[in-house]
Design a protein around this motif. Sequence first.
Motif: not given
Length: 183
Positions: A151-158, A160-173
């Motif tokens: 995944f590679d997503v950009t998320l925001h504070l609901i 307020e102003e502010g954002s982050i980018n979250v990248t990575g991988a998972f193998n969910a069970e």
Amino acid sequence: MRYLLLFIMTISIIACSDSTTGTDDSDVTPGEGIITVSGDIQEEHQGISQYVGLRNNDGEFLNLALHVNQLGLATEQESDFDFAIRLVGGEGPFSLETGDYQIGESNNIGMLATYSNRVVSDNTITYGSTPSSSGAITIVSMTSTSIEVVFDVTLHLIEEEGSINVTGAFNAECLTADAGFGC
């Protein structure tokens, strides 16, 4: 000669990584997730990855929640971080296949994502999907008890102003597979 060797090593590293997330998904073992957060928060997490899927009698999903956090789902302690992806059908039950899914709605499936961190301040900070959020997840593989995602997503504070980018991988069970409920 030293520069040539450095160049060859750099090209080898780039060629072996996943260009979508910077994480080689083969590094993620079953039940594990690796997350890199940048922007307002700079964090790297490795945690337990699980999912819960609610299906109808035909085996289609009604709701699917994928998580990566420090302690796993259904624990009494609160994790220091949590990254969650939720998929819901835009017009009812849906079949899930490998491929790309965009934040918002794609392929008639709505996708939301949230990231919470409770160690960077006195309060838990949560970033989520907003109309200005973007990015995608790619479902790499699926079985009846596991889902591998990058995944590679950009998320925001609901509020307020502010954002982050979250990248990575998972193998969910599947959280409920051992209880005989399936996912």
